[in-house]
Enzyme design. Structure first.
Site, PDB file in Angstrom:
ATOM      1  N   HIS A  53      -3.237 -14.917 -21.757  1.00  0.00           N
ATOM      2  CA  HIS A  53      -3.470 -15.528 -20.439  1.00  0.00           C
ATOM      3  C   HIS A  53      -4.889 -15.274 -19.955  1.00  0.00           C
ATOM      4  CE1 HIS A  53      -3.249 -11.687 -18.162  1.00  0.00           C
ATOM      5  NE2 HIS A  53      -2.314 -11.346 -19.041  1.00  0.00           N
ATOM      6  N   CYS A 102      -0.187  -7.573 -22.803  1.00  0.00           N
ATOM      7  CA  CYS A 102      -0.574  -8.967 -23.002  1.00  0.00           C
ATOM      8  C   CYS A 102      -2.059  -9.059 -23.340  1.00  0.00           C
ATOM      9  CB  CYS A 102      -0.259  -9.783 -21.759  1.00  0.00           C
ATOM     10  SG  CYS A 102       1.509 -10.052 -21.478  1.00  0.00           S
TER      11      CYS A 102
END
Length: 471
Positions: A370, A389
């Protein structure tokens, strides 16, 4: 076995083809040398008595011994490369009368094998020819400082290719003890090749890498080469590759790098996993549903300090039934001190933790790629900063590439470019393979050896090599 009869037959063949016998001898010696290099490489990865005997036969034995053992050596090396999963063309080699061609076919099928092998051999040569004792400095060494170890550090940087001898010839000859501008340039080059902060200051981390012995450098290059080559032998023509300890992303299509980006990965206690999956969806303006683990460890401490944090960071709060809950900052602050039976969802828009884009791929760890609202973190040398992440710096580049090549609804994509608060999921024409890997050493496109810290302590070779070095 290539004994007298086969050697004689080879000589007759060369004569019939009007090939100079001396040229054939040179080719045979080149073949023996290449085999010796391959054995050196293999011994770094999986030492064995058999390979050691093969190496001695090639380097110390008579020509007759080499000829009688070469077939066994070819077999031993083929068995080794097969056992570690590194492909070559040996099984396709049909010109067995040409030993050198057979030996070349035995080499790993990798564009960087020659560069890696050359660098490995040089490091092994250094380990035999040069003293490489542990250096200790009781303070940080900066430009202009005078220290007795500057000449030795300069010598090591020269041997490792980071100092230009033409600019440092006088200093090398005169044993100059000052850390001058040319010396600092070499330090910065060294730091860049090791993923360190490029500040020209020799602190504990830079010194640790300077102290790493050439033999261990050779082992790191060899072992990572095998891991990388084995992995890349079975990948798809087009894929996304993220090397975790390098903090680097590459989009590769048919052997060509289409896009590169710095990335942020998980902290050592919240590691980004090594995995392979497929990117199946792209999201514009994602909301962020806070995992319970992060809520407890990261967000609630902030709410305990400031009950207004929830509203300031644009969070919606839901109870166990999915109903929206509204309370005053003081009430949130009080609730954060006890059991907190709510879940937080950060709305899309400016300041959202996931930023503008999210790239979803199925995995059991619930990690994804992301954007981020905190762009300054990409300037850090150690970017193990997330909760698992992967945050990508060139997120616009990746999103636009996917929009051009994979997104089905291109019209909606165009319309969404001015929208900042509405979440939109996009389906793809095809999935994009994504591979999260863990390689700590390699040869870059310029032929330079790159090394990276083992941020998750997964590389036993590197851990053993630097564990004893003075911090």
């Amino acid at each position: 076995m290539l004994g007298r009869s086969s050697s004689y037959a080879l000589l007759v063949t060369l004569l019939l083809l009007n090939i100079n016998p001396s040229f054939a001898i040179e080719r045979a010696e080149a073949a023996y040398q290449s085999l010796a290099f391959q054995i050196q490489f293999a011994q770094l990865i999986r030492p064995s008595k058999q390979l050691d005997n093969d190496y001695r036969a090639l380097t110390l034995g008579t020509n007759e011994l080499k000829k009688t053992r070469v077939e066994h050596i070819l077999s031993d090396l083929q068995e080794f490369w097969t056992s570690v999963g590194v492909p070559n063309n040996a099984s396709k080699s049909v010109n067995y009368t040409d030993l050198l061609a057979h030996v070349f076919a035995l080499e790993p099928l990798s564009s960087d094998y020659l560069a890696t092998s050359n660098k490995v051999r040089f490091q092994l040569w250094l380990s035999q020819q040069e003293e490489w004792g542990e250096l200790r400095i009781d303070r940080w060494l900066e430009e202009g400082d005078v220290h007795s170890l500057v000449p030795e550090i300069r010598r090591r940087l020269l041997l490792l290719g980071d100092v230009d001898s033409s600019n440092n010839s006088d200093q090398l000859k005169q044993d100059i003890h000052i850390a001058d501008a040319h010396f600092i340039i070499g330090v910065k080059s060294f730091q860049q090749r090791h993923g360190l902060k490029r500040d020209g200051i020799i602190g504990p981390e830079t010194l640790r890498w300077i102290n790493l012995k050439p033999f261990e450098r050779a082992r790191l290059l060899a072992m990572n080469f095998v891991d990388k080559t084995r992995f890349l032998a079975s990948v798809e023509p087009r894929f996304l590759l993220i090397n975790i300890p390098a903090f680097q992303l590459e989009l590769i299509s048919h052997g060509r790098i289409e896009l590169q980006s710095r990335v942020i990965v998980g902290k050592p206690y919240r590691q980004t996993p090594v995995l392979s999956s497929q990117i199946s969806n792209l999201v514009i303006n994602p909301s962020w549903r806070v995992p319970r683990r992060l809520l407890t460890r990261d967000l609630l401490p902030k709410v305990r300090e400031d009950g207004g944090y929830i509203e300031q960071r644009n969070f919606d709060v839901f109870d166990r039934h999915g109903e929206l809950v509204s309370k005053s900052p003081q009430e949130w602050q009080d609730l954060a001190h006890g059991r907190f039976p709510y879940r937080l969802v950060q709305k899309p828009g400016e300041g959202n933790t996931l930023g503008r884009y999210k790239f979803f791929f199925k995995n059991k760890y619930n990690v994804y790629i992301h954007d981020t609202s905190d762009k300054d973190l990409f300037n850090e040398s150690n970017r193990a900063l997330s909760s698992g992440c992967i945050r990508i710096e060139n997120v616009e580049g990746l999103a636009n590439w996917m929009a051009s090549h994979l997104v089905k609804d291109k019209q909606t994509w165009v319309e969404m470019q001015i929208e900042r608060r509405k979440t939109q999921w996009f389906s793809l024409n095809d999935t994009l393979p994504v591979h999260l890997v863990y390689w700590t050493a390699w040869i870059d496109e310029n032929g330079n050896a790159q090394y990276r810290n083992d941020i998750y302590h997964q590389n036993s070779v590197l851990n053993t090599a630097i564990a004893h070095l003075t911090p």
